[in-house]
Design an enzyme around this catalytic site. Structure first.
Site, PDB file in Angstrom:
ATOM      1  N   GLU A  33       0.873  -1.172   0.000  1.00  0.00           N
ATOM      2  CA  GLU A  33       0.000   0.000   0.000  1.00  0.00           C
ATOM      3  C   GLU A  33       0.911   1.223   0.000  1.00  0.00           C
ATOM      4  O   GLU A  33       2.040   1.165   0.518  1.00  0.00           O
ATOM      5  CB  GLU A  33      -0.927   0.025   1.215  1.00  0.00           C
ATOM      6  CG  GLU A  33      -1.851  -1.170   1.319  1.00  0.00           C
ATOM      7  CD  GLU A  33      -2.716  -1.420   0.089  1.00  0.00           C
ATOM      8  OE1 GLU A  33      -3.072  -0.449  -0.601  1.00  0.00           O
ATOM      9  OE2 GLU A  33      -3.030  -2.594  -0.186  1.00  0.00           O
ATOM     10  N   ASP A 129       3.171  -3.179  -8.329  1.00  0.00           N
ATOM     11  CA  ASP A 129       4.013  -3.085  -7.131  1.00  0.00           C
ATOM     12  C   ASP A 129       5.510  -3.172  -7.472  1.00  0.00           C
ATOM     13  O   ASP A 129       6.306  -2.345  -7.031  1.00  0.00           O
ATOM     14  CB  ASP A 129       3.646  -4.211  -6.141  1.00  0.00           C
ATOM     15  CG  ASP A 129       2.172  -4.220  -5.792  1.00  0.00           C
ATOM     16  OD1 ASP A 129       1.813  -3.903  -4.646  1.00  0.00           O
ATOM     17  OD2 ASP A 129       1.349  -4.571  -6.682  1.00  0.00           O
ATOM     18  N   HIS A 189      -7.685  -3.372   0.318  1.00  0.00           N
ATOM     19  CA  HIS A 189      -6.707  -2.273   0.207  1.00  0.00           C
ATOM     20  C   HIS A 189      -5.907  -2.078   1.479  1.00  0.00           C
ATOM     21  O   HIS A 189      -5.189  -1.081   1.600  1.00  0.00           O
ATOM     22  CB  HIS A 189      -7.337  -0.941  -0.241  1.00  0.00           C
ATOM     23  CG  HIS A 189      -8.028  -1.037  -1.571  1.00  0.00           C
ATOM     24  ND1 HIS A 189      -7.377  -1.417  -2.730  1.00  0.00           N
ATOM     25  CD2 HIS A 189      -9.330  -0.836  -1.922  1.00  0.00           C
ATOM     26  CE1 HIS A 189      -8.243  -1.418  -3.735  1.00  0.00           C
ATOM     27  NE2 HIS A 189      -9.434  -1.100  -3.273  1.00  0.00           N
TER      28      HIS A 189
HETATM   29  P1  AMP Z   1      -4.269  -2.050  -3.847  1.00  0.00           P
HETATM   30  O1  AMP Z   1      -3.181  -3.070  -3.949  1.00  0.00           O
HETATM   31  O2  AMP Z   1      -5.337  -2.191  -4.852  1.00  0.00           O
HETATM   32  O3  AMP Z   1      -4.777  -2.051  -2.452  1.00  0.00           O
HETATM   33  O4  AMP Z   1      -3.633  -0.646  -4.117  1.00  0.00           O
HETATM   34  C1  AMP Z   1      -2.287  -0.373  -3.853  1.00  0.00           C
HETATM   35  C2  AMP Z   1      -2.074   1.117  -3.813  1.00  0.00           C
HETATM   36  O5  AMP Z   1      -2.480   1.693  -5.063  1.00  0.00           O
HETATM   37  C3  AMP Z   1      -2.876   1.870  -2.778  1.00  0.00           C
HETATM   38  O6  AMP Z   1      -2.273   1.857  -1.513  1.00  0.00           O
HETATM   39  C4  AMP Z   1      -2.888   3.264  -3.381  1.00  0.00           C
HETATM   40  O7  AMP Z   1      -1.670   3.917  -3.162  1.00  0.00           O
HETATM   41  C5  AMP Z   1      -3.008   2.979  -4.853  1.00  0.00           C
HETATM   42  N1  AMP Z   1      -4.421   2.986  -5.261  1.00  0.00           N
HETATM   43  C6  AMP Z   1      -5.281   1.939  -5.279  1.00  0.00           C
HETATM   44  N2  AMP Z   1      -6.489   2.308  -5.701  1.00  0.00           N
HETATM   45  C7  AMP Z   1      -6.403   3.638  -5.954  1.00  0.00           C
HETATM   46  C8  AMP Z   1      -7.314   4.645  -6.426  1.00  0.00           C
HETATM   47  N3  AMP Z   1      -8.584   4.345  -6.725  1.00  0.00           N
HETATM   48  N4  AMP Z   1      -6.876   5.908  -6.559  1.00  0.00           N
HETATM   49  C9  AMP Z   1      -5.604   6.229  -6.255  1.00  0.00           C
HETATM   50  N5  AMP Z   1      -4.696   5.351  -5.817  1.00  0.00           N
HETATM   51  C10 AMP Z   1      -5.080   4.076  -5.663  1.00  0.00           C
HETATM   52 MG    MG Z   2      -3.607  -3.709  -1.580  1.00  0.00          MG
END
Ligand code: AMP
Ligand code: MG
Length: 279
Positions: A33, A129, A189
């Site tokens: 994250e 990532d 998330h």
């Molecule tokens: P996730 O692995 O989907 O939880 O997302 C990893 C990271 O991507 C998050 O901690 C955010 O920094 C970024 N991220 C995810 N979704 C969004 C979004 N809708 N808008 C902006 N940043 C996002």
């Molecule tokens: Mg995540």
């Protein structure tokens, strides 16, 4: 949950043997994250949660977990959007170590399991990532040679999902869980919860398609952020020393070059390779 590293277990030794029975000894399921702002694609994401779930794909058990929050230094104040998305609070990151220190703790934890260089397949939901987030942050912060070599290749679970499920549409984590009829546990998330849920997806795919269906799909092109793999470098040097110098004569036919110790993992399935990034 405080900001500092929460590393349970350890020990284990033993790993590092690479593939075993056609599969990896361990899966390392991870999900970063990062700081973010809604609708801002120019935002320089800094990792704020660094989790890993170590799974034995043979026994289907979680062997250990690593988790550290990470203190952002470029934009230290979390946006309201970021905290709402991830559930990570300012307090949690304020007391946390910076990325370099977390990478070192993570490397030590991997070493305690014998897998800092190889012996585990890292599994992620997307390529963002390791292909975008971590390389860019390491570049901005001039962090070179700090990422454990085991992360030079990875599996984007969206590709095995499509292969095993015969699905053309790539889905997000919640979509894959839904199609597999697996409950999303915890907070979507939040990295540790996402990692545990992704691990369940990987196990479900292995149960349906065989453990070898969860394989490397991508590898790093720029390796500057990675620590050199000592074991592999030493093995190459020893192999080179073991070959006596060849006499140079007109009749000399050069021997074929020795096979590289670690071929790059360009093992993306044909269907997947045709598709775009897959983040
Ligand atoms: P996730 O692995 O989907 O939880 O997302 C990893 C990271 O991507 C998050 O901690 C955010 O920094 C970024 N991220 C995810 N979704 C969004 C979004 N809708 N808008 C902006 N940043 C996002
Ligand atoms: Mg995540």
């Amino acid at each position: 949950n405080g900001g500092s590293a929460t590393v349970s277990g350890g020990g284990g030794g033993g790993g590092g043997t690479g593939r075993d029975d056609g599969g990896y000894k361990y899966w390392l399921v991870m999900d970063f994250e990062a700081t973010c702002e809604k609708d801002d694609r120019t935002w320089p994401n800094e990792i704020i949660e660094f989790p890993a779930v170590l799974v034995d794909p043979t026994t289907r058990e979680v062997v250990d977990e690593f988790r550290s929050m990470v203190r952002p230094t470029e934009r230290p104040t979390l946006t309201r959007f970021c905290t709402e998305l991830t559930s990570i609070t300012q307090d949690q990151v304020d007391g946390a170590p910076e990325l370099k220190e977390v990478l070192q703790s993570f490397d030590a934890w991997l070493s305690s399991h014998g897998i800092s260089e190889d012996g585990a397949l890292s599994i992620w939901c997307g390529d963002w990532d390791l292909k975008t987030c971590l390389p860019r942050e390491c570049e901005r912060k001039a962090l070179h040679g700090v990422v454990p070599p085991v992360l030079r290749q990875w599996c984007n679970i969206k590709f095995p999902f499509c292969d095993v499920m015969g699905s053309k549409k790539r889905r997000g984590m919640d979509g894959m869980l839904g199609e597999l009829r697996i409950e999303l546990v915890g907070h979507h998330h939040l990295g540790i919860d996402d990692s545990r849920n992704i691990a369940k997806i990987a196990l479900a795919l292995a149960a349906r398609g065989g453990v070898e269906s969860v394989a490397a799909t991508s590898h790093a092109r720029d390796v500057s952020m990675y620590r050199k793999a000592n074991g592999l470098v030493r093995a190459r040097e020893q192999a080179a020393e073991a070959v006596p110098p060849q006499p140079l004569s007109p009749s000399h036919v050069p021997a074929p070059a020795p096979a590289p110790m670690s071929a790059p993992a360009t093992t993306k399935p044909a269907a997947a390779a045709a598709a775009a990034d897959g983040a």
